[in-house]
Motif scaffolding. Sequence first.
Motif, PDB file in Angstrom:
ATOM      1  N   ALA A 114       0.654  -1.180   5.980  1.00 33.31           N
ATOM      2  CA  ALA A 114       1.106  -2.568   5.797  1.00 33.31           C
ATOM      3  C   ALA A 114       1.944  -3.058   6.973  1.00 33.31           C
ATOM      4  CB  ALA A 114       1.906  -2.688   4.507  1.00 33.31           C
ATOM      5  N   ARG A 170       1.087 -12.336  -7.684  1.00 38.31           N
ATOM      6  CA  ARG A 170       1.464 -12.985  -6.413  1.00 38.31           C
ATOM      7  C   ARG A 170       0.458 -12.654  -5.313  1.00 38.31           C
ATOM      8  NH1 ARG A 170       7.478 -11.854  -7.356  1.00 38.31           N
ATOM      9  NH2 ARG A 170       6.964  -9.820  -6.497  1.00 38.31           N
ATOM     10  N   LEU A 171      -0.101 -11.425  -5.407  1.00 39.94           N
ATOM     11  CA  LEU A 171      -1.074 -11.033  -4.380  1.00 39.94           C
ATOM     12  C   LEU A 171      -2.461 -11.604  -4.651  1.00 39.94           C
ATOM     13  CD1 LEU A 171      -0.172  -7.268  -3.954  1.00 39.94           C
ATOM     14  CD2 LEU A 171       0.311  -9.092  -2.344  1.00 39.94           C
ATOM     15  N   ILE A 187       5.042  -2.212   7.473  1.00 41.21           N
ATOM     16  CA  ILE A 187       6.460  -2.303   7.084  1.00 41.21           C
ATOM     17  C   ILE A 187       7.254  -1.161   7.712  1.00 41.21           C
ATOM     18  CG2 ILE A 187       8.025  -2.125   5.101  1.00 41.21           C
ATOM     19  CD1 ILE A 187       5.920  -3.679   3.493  1.00 41.21           C
ATOM     20  N   PRO A 207       4.749  -3.246  -3.548  1.00 35.38           N
ATOM     21  CA  PRO A 207       5.582  -2.039  -3.464  1.00 35.38           C
ATOM     22  C   PRO A 207       5.696  -1.322  -4.806  1.00 35.38           C
ATOM     23  CG  PRO A 207       6.777  -4.003  -2.698  1.00 35.38           C
ATOM     24  CD  PRO A 207       5.539  -4.468  -3.377  1.00 35.38           C
ATOM     25  N   ARG A 267       2.956   1.982   3.375  1.00 38.31           N
ATOM     26  CA  ARG A 267       3.893   1.171   4.171  1.00 38.31           C
ATOM     27  C   ARG A 267       3.507   1.148   5.640  1.00 38.31           C
ATOM     28  NH1 ARG A 267       9.363   3.548   1.589  1.00 38.31           N
ATOM     29  NH2 ARG A 267       9.548   2.149  -0.185  1.00 38.31           N
ATOM     30  N   GLN A 324      -5.123  -8.762   7.696  1.00 39.70           N
ATOM     31  CA  GLN A 324      -3.803  -8.734   7.074  1.00 39.70           C
ATOM     32  C   GLN A 324      -3.821  -7.793   5.877  1.00 39.70           C
ATOM     33  OE1 GLN A 324      -1.429 -10.328   8.602  1.00 39.70           O
ATOM     34  NE2 GLN A 324      -1.697 -12.525   8.653  1.00 39.70           N
ATOM     35  N   ALA A 325      -2.878  -6.851   5.877  1.00 39.40           N
ATOM     36  CA  ALA A 325      -2.762  -5.924   4.743  1.00 39.40           C
ATOM     37  C   ALA A 325      -1.627  -6.393   3.845  1.00 39.40           C
ATOM     38  CB  ALA A 325      -2.487  -4.522   5.259  1.00 39.40           C
ATOM     39  N   TYR A 326      -1.913  -6.556   2.574  1.00 35.97           N
ATOM     40  CA  TYR A 326      -0.896  -7.016   1.607  1.00 35.97           C
ATOM     41  C   TYR A 326      -0.492  -5.849   0.708  1.00 35.97           C
ATOM     42  CZ  TYR A 326      -2.082 -11.718   3.082  1.00 35.97           C
ATOM     43  OH  TYR A 326      -2.272 -12.841   3.822  1.00 35.97           O
ATOM     44  N   LEU A 327       0.802  -5.685   0.572  1.00 35.60           N
ATOM     45  CA  LEU A 327       1.317  -4.520  -0.160  1.00 35.60           C
ATOM     46  C   LEU A 327       2.074  -4.939  -1.412  1.00 35.60           C
ATOM     47  CD1 LEU A 327       2.150  -1.420  -0.254  1.00 35.60           C
ATOM     48  CD2 LEU A 327       4.198  -2.116   0.974  1.00 35.60           C
ATOM     49  N   VAL A 354       8.422  -0.510  -6.349  1.00 41.72           N
ATOM     50  CA  VAL A 354       9.403  -1.207  -7.185  1.00 41.72           C
ATOM     51  C   VAL A 354       9.019  -2.689  -7.214  1.00 41.72           C
ATOM     52  CG1 VAL A 354      11.837  -1.784  -7.490  1.00 41.72           C
ATOM     53  CG2 VAL A 354      11.182   0.429  -6.517  1.00 41.72           C
TER      54      VAL A 354
END
Lengths: 229, 236
Positions: B48, B134-135, B50, B71, B45, B66-69, B73
């Motif tokens: 990312a 989605r990523l 967040i 999660p 996190r 850009q870091a894509y996470l 959950v």
Amino acid sequence: MEQFKEAIRLVFSPDKELWQIIGVTLVMTFASTAISCALGIFPGIFIGSRRFRGKKLLMKILYTFMGLPPVVAGLVVFLLLSNRGPLGSLHLLFSVEAMVIAQCVLIVPIITGLTASAVALKYPVIAETSKGLRLSGWKQLLLLLSECRGALISVALTGFGRAISEVGAVNLVGGNIRFKTRVMTTSIMFETGMGNFELAIALGILLLTIAFAVNFIASTFRRETDDYA
Amino acid sequence: MITLESVAKTAGGRQILNIALLHIDRGERVALIGPNGSGKSTLLRVIAGIVPPDAGCVIFEPPGTQAYLMPQVSFGFARSVLKNLEIGLPASMKSAEKRAAAEKTADMLALRPLLKKHGNKLSGGETQRLALGRLLTAPKSLLLLDEPTGSADFESTRLIEDVLLAACEKNGTTLLFATHDARQAERLAGRIILLENGRVAKDTPAAAFAETAGSGWGKRLTHEQHPQTPDGLPEI
């Protein structure tokens, strides 16, 4: 039994006055629900999705106002709008507008509080997912609204239920004036007091029918949005 | 690619992250392992963006990476799987291009039969494949995955791992993922970092992890979590 038969006859052959009462009721209810949603939903989203100093205190105040006695709200609006009050120059007392204002005082905290609770439940996981996808703040907000739409419809319905069943505040600031500010709830109270039970029962049946119809339509809409694919 | 310098994070009076220095190169695939509460999710996190660190900094090279996470959950939005897969795509893309990219990803992750199903009505494993999809609808330079197969069955786990390896190799993606499965760490990563109490307890090439794990926890994870019979099958 005779009274009930007469009430049913009145329901199916409403006179001009009954139509007028229904009209004022619908205008007041839909206007106050719409205005309250416009004023209450976005603060609710903000409160439900943000951490800030004083949030717990604000929520306690909100919950207190959610249970605000209608006559107290009516009294406050009455004092504000009376000739000697700060807003007396607007000459709104004993008008439908005054009734809408009183309704909004009652409903906005309900809309805001329930929206905040609904958003707080879903926000953490939606926010983390959205931020993980690096979506813009605007897109995150749209997604949040979209995900909470079922809950928001329920919130609006709760506001509508409060508005259509309200009697104390609207009686105080509206004055129950015939052909002007008389609504179904104040009419039921008035006609019952006068001993006209047939008309009171007819109004009660119509009030329940309207509330059921609105809830049915909204529930159908909510189901359709939930099933959207 | 990423450098963490003196990154610290405290929550509830407990230090949950304390990284003196950590560098991850472009294109590396790194597994984060460690017991519950060791700081794996927090580290992801923080990278990312967040969760802001209390101290220290995360430096990306080149700047603006850009870091894509994904999660821990996984979440399916209340819209079709197809629309879910299109969420992360830029608004400038034409709808036909978005649809093609989403369908291609759906094919990779065996989501094609679910395209019209609601994202919030999938099973746990399906939702994880959706979240990963989605990523992956567009190439990413840096992927952060928090237990990407935590709810997936054996087949889904292998599918996700294969898709991830292929996507990383094709796009030169840097991958940092948290897992409790040491075998998965060895299969996916070239490097394994063991976190304990928010600190890097071990940082080693994946092949050498079991032998060089300084902490008893690392060895337990590798040898006891998935004990194997002599023929290589898991013991039951």
